[in-house]
Design a protein around this motif. Sequence first.
Motif, PDB file in Angstrom:
ATOM      1  N   ARG A 197      10.216 -57.065   9.364  1.00 36.82           N
ATOM      2  CA  ARG A 197      10.327 -55.663   9.749  1.00 36.82           C
ATOM      3  C   ARG A 197       9.697 -54.776   8.687  1.00 36.82           C
ATOM      4  N   LEU A 198       9.106 -53.690   9.154  1.00 40.62           N
ATOM      5  CA  LEU A 198       8.589 -52.666   8.249  1.00 40.62           C
ATOM      6  C   LEU A 198       9.717 -51.680   7.976  1.00 40.62           C
ATOM      7  N   LEU A 199       9.994 -51.453   6.721  1.00 44.82           N
ATOM      8  CA  LEU A 199      11.092 -50.587   6.314  1.00 44.82           C
ATOM      9  C   LEU A 199      10.569 -49.453   5.451  1.00 44.82           C
ATOM     10  N   LEU A 200      11.292 -48.356   5.434  1.00 43.01           N
ATOM     11  CA  LEU A 200      10.966 -47.218   4.582  1.00 43.01           C
ATOM     12  C   LEU A 200      11.938 -47.181   3.416  1.00 43.01           C
ATOM     13  N   THR A 201      11.473 -46.753   2.256  1.00 42.97           N
ATOM     14  CA  THR A 201      12.298 -46.780   1.044  1.00 42.97           C
ATOM     15  C   THR A 201      13.294 -45.628   0.966  1.00 42.97           C
ATOM     16  N   ASP A 202      13.038 -44.545   1.683  1.00 39.84           N
ATOM     17  CA  ASP A 202      13.960 -43.401   1.675  1.00 39.84           C
ATOM     18  C   ASP A 202      15.261 -43.805   2.380  1.00 39.84           C
ATOM     19  N   LEU A 203      16.389 -43.574   1.704  1.00 45.16           N
ATOM     20  CA  LEU A 203      17.677 -44.021   2.234  1.00 45.16           C
ATOM     21  C   LEU A 203      18.044 -43.354   3.550  1.00 45.16           C
ATOM     22  N   LYS A 204      17.542 -42.137   3.789  1.00 43.14           N
ATOM     23  CA  LYS A 204      17.893 -41.467   5.043  1.00 43.14           C
ATOM     24  C   LYS A 204      17.217 -42.119   6.250  1.00 43.14           C
ATOM     25  N   PHE A 205      16.220 -42.990   5.981  1.00 42.59           N
ATOM     26  CA  PHE A 205      15.555 -43.723   7.053  1.00 42.59           C
ATOM     27  C   PHE A 205      15.960 -45.199   7.063  1.00 42.59           C
ATOM     28  N   ALA A 206      17.062 -45.507   6.423  1.00 44.17           N
ATOM     29  CA  ALA A 206      17.455 -46.915   6.241  1.00 44.17           C
ATOM     30  C   ALA A 206      17.700 -47.631   7.558  1.00 44.17           C
ATOM     31  N   ASN A 207      18.133 -46.905   8.572  1.00 41.54           N
ATOM     32  CA  ASN A 207      18.448 -47.539   9.861  1.00 41.54           C
ATOM     33  C   ASN A 207      17.245 -47.617  10.799  1.00 41.54           C
ATOM     34  N   ASP A 208      16.128 -47.081  10.368  1.00 40.08           N
ATOM     35  CA  ASP A 208      14.926 -47.064  11.216  1.00 40.08           C
ATOM     36  C   ASP A 208      13.924 -48.082  10.683  1.00 40.08           C
ATOM     37  N   SER A 209      13.478 -48.972  11.547  1.00 36.21           N
ATOM     38  CA  SER A 209      12.511 -49.988  11.143  1.00 36.21           C
ATOM     39  C   SER A 209      11.649 -50.357  12.341  1.00 36.21           C
ATOM     40  N   LEU A 210      10.638 -51.178  12.088  1.00 44.49           N
ATOM     41  CA  LEU A 210       9.741 -51.627  13.160  1.00 44.49           C
ATOM     42  C   LEU A 210       9.404 -53.084  12.932  1.00 44.49           C
ATOM     43  N   GLN A 211       9.683 -53.905  13.939  1.00 43.94           N
ATOM     44  CA  GLN A 211       9.422 -55.344  13.818  1.00 43.94           C
ATOM     45  C   GLN A 211       8.023 -55.672  14.316  1.00 43.94           C
ATOM     46  N   LEU A 212       7.289 -56.433  13.508  1.00 46.56           N
ATOM     47  CA  LEU A 212       5.938 -56.869  13.865  1.00 46.56           C
ATOM     48  C   LEU A 212       6.010 -58.292  14.408  1.00 46.56           C
ATOM     49  N   ASP A 213       5.589 -58.458  15.660  1.00 47.92           N
ATOM     50  CA  ASP A 213       5.622 -59.791  16.243  1.00 47.92           C
ATOM     51  C   ASP A 213       4.319 -60.167  16.935  1.00 47.92           C
ATOM     52  N   LYS A 214       3.316 -59.280  16.925  1.00 43.96           N
ATOM     53  CA  LYS A 214       2.036 -59.565  17.570  1.00 43.96           C
ATOM     54  C   LYS A 214       0.876 -59.126  16.675  1.00 43.96           C
ATOM     55  N   LEU A 215       0.130 -60.082  16.187  1.00 39.83           N
ATOM     56  CA  LEU A 215      -1.147 -59.866  15.499  1.00 39.83           C
ATOM     57  C   LEU A 215      -1.114 -58.774  14.435  1.00 39.83           C
ATOM     58  N   PRO A 216      -0.177 -58.841  13.494  1.00 40.91           N
ATOM     59  CA  PRO A 216      -0.178 -57.834  12.425  1.00 40.91           C
ATOM     60  C   PRO A 216      -1.413 -57.980  11.541  1.00 40.91           C
ATOM     61  N   SER A 217      -1.766 -56.903  10.887  1.00 47.63           N
ATOM     62  CA  SER A 217      -2.952 -56.955  10.026  1.00 47.63           C
ATOM     63  C   SER A 217      -2.693 -57.797   8.778  1.00 47.63           C
ATOM     64  N   GLY A 218      -1.430 -57.817   8.344  1.00 45.83           N
ATOM     65  CA  GLY A 218      -1.109 -58.575   7.143  1.00 45.83           C
ATOM     66  C   GLY A 218      -1.653 -57.946   5.882  1.00 45.83           C
ATOM     67  N   LYS A 219      -1.933 -56.636   5.928  1.00 41.13           N
ATOM     68  CA  LYS A 219      -2.495 -55.953   4.764  1.00 41.13           C
ATOM     69  C   LYS A 219      -1.410 -55.156   4.043  1.00 41.13           C
ATOM     70  N   GLY A 220      -1.561 -55.030   2.737  1.00 39.95           N
ATOM     71  CA  GLY A 220      -0.646 -54.229   1.934  1.00 39.95           C
ATOM     72  C   GLY A 220      -1.313 -53.796   0.652  1.00 39.95           C
ATOM     73  N   PHE A 221      -0.605 -52.990  -0.133  1.00 38.99           N
ATOM     74  CA  PHE A 221      -1.136 -52.481  -1.395  1.00 38.99           C
ATOM     75  C   PHE A 221      -0.516 -53.290  -2.529  1.00 38.99           C
ATOM     76  N   ASP A 222      -1.344 -54.083  -3.210  1.00 41.69           N
ATOM     77  CA  ASP A 222      -0.811 -54.948  -4.265  1.00 41.69           C
ATOM     78  C   ASP A 222      -0.952 -54.337  -5.648  1.00 41.69           C
ATOM     79  N   TYR A 223      -1.747 -53.273  -5.752  1.00 42.06           N
ATOM     80  CA  TYR A 223      -1.895 -52.643  -7.065  1.00 42.06           C
ATOM     81  C   TYR A 223      -1.893 -51.135  -6.863  1.00 42.06           C
ATOM     82  N   VAL A 224      -0.937 -50.460  -7.472  1.00 43.94           N
ATOM     83  CA  VAL A 224      -0.877 -49.000  -7.408  1.00 43.94           C
ATOM     84  C   VAL A 224      -0.528 -48.471  -8.796  1.00 43.94           C
ATOM     85  N   LEU A 225      -0.897 -47.242  -9.062  1.00 37.39           N
ATOM     86  CA  LEU A 225      -0.563 -46.613 -10.336  1.00 37.39           C
ATOM     87  C   LEU A 225       0.918 -46.255 -10.377  1.00 37.39           C
TER      88      LEU A 225
END
Length: 385
Positions: free
Chosen positions: A136-164
Motif C-alpha cells: 500500500r502507498l501511505l502518507l507520512t502525515d498522521l492526519k492521513f494515516a487511515n487513507d492509503s492506496l493498494q497497488l495490485d496491477k502493473l505498478p511502476s516500481g519507482k521511488g526516490f532513493d536519494y534526497v537532500l
Amino acid sequence: MNKTFKLYGLIFIIVMAILALLELSKTEVTDWRKNFDINEKSPFGLFVFNKEVNQLLNDKVKRTDLSPYDFYKTQKLKPHNILIIESKLDSESWNKILKNVEAGSDALVISEYFNQVIADSLGFSTTRISYEEYNRLLLTDLKFANDSLQLDKLPSGKGFDYVLESTEILGKEVTDSKMANFIKINHGKGHLYLHSESLIVTNYYLLKPENEKYVQDVFSYLPDRETVWFSGANKNVAESRSPLRFILANPGLRYAWWLLLGGLLLFIIFNAKRKQRIVPIIEPKKNKSVEFVKSIGNLYLQEGDFHDMMAKKAQYFLNRVRIDLMIDTKDLDEKFINLLHLKTGKSVEKITEATNLIKRGQDPYARVMQEDLIKMNKLLDEILL
C-alpha cells in the motif's frame, strides 16, 4: 451472367462469411497499456480523473495542450498551481516550471520519469522499489494515516532513493520504508511536489472504493487557487484528423470500408489481367557524345590548326584551375607558378614549362607545331591528375 461476375460474387460471399465468423468469435480484450490519455476509458487512461479534477480542485482548473515552454512564452500568471501527469518534459519546459515555482507557484508532478539534469539540480534521484505481493502507498502525515492506496496491477516500481535533508518525505510504500514515492522540495518562494507512481490517477485505481481518499490527500497539498494542467502532455498518440476517423472508429463501418477497398483491388487486378495491352519495346536513345568528340577532334587534325587547339586546351585548363584550385589566372607569373606548385604538388620545372606553352597557345602570333600541342596536353593532364 458471365463467369467474371460469378467469380466476384463467390469471392464476396466468402469474404463476408469469414468476417461474420470473426465478428461472432471475437472476445473483448482489455487494453492494459499505460496510455494516460484523458479521453481513454481503458484501465490506465485518465477519463475518470479528467471528469473529477474540477471538483477535486474547486473548479479552478485551466487545461492546456501546450508544453510548459510554449505556454509560458505567451502567458504571465500570478502565483498558481502547476499539474503534470506522466510526461517526459524537456529541459526548457522544466526550466519554465522551476522559474514559476521560484516566483511563488506550486507544482505537482506525478510521473515515473524525471529529467536527469533537473533531478541532479534539485538533489534527488529515482530507483526501482521492490514491491511485495500486497503493498500500500501511505502518507507520512498522521492526519492521513487511515487513507492509503493498494497497488495490485502493473505498478511502476519507482521511488526516490536519494534526497537532500531539506527535502520533506510525504509518502512511502510502507511505513518503515526508507524509499519515498512522494516528496516535497522547497524552491524559491514555491514548492515542488513529486510523486513517482502515476497509476494513482488512472481509471482502474480511482474506481476502486476508498482509493479516491488517497488521491484527495495528495492533491490537498496544493493551495486553493488556479491550477494549470498541462493535459496535452498526456496524449501519447495525437488524435487522428483524417476524414475517415468516424468510419475507422466503428468496427462495422471499418470492416465495410476494408471490404470495399478489397473488392476494388480484386476488380482492378482481374480487369488489368484481361485488358492489358502489349507494351511496345522502345529502344533507348544511344549516347553519341564520344562519337561527336572524335568527329570534332578529327576535324581539327584535318585542318591542322594546332594553335587554335592549344588555345582551347589552355583555356579549359585555366578554367579548372580557377574553379577547382581557387587560383587567380589573370597573370601567369612566378606567383601563379608557386601557388599551383603548392596546391598540386607537381614540380616547379614541370609547371613552368606548361605555363610557357600556355602563353604560346594564347599568343595569336606565336608559331606552334603539333609536337607543342602534344607536349602541352600531356603536361596539363599530369598537373591536374
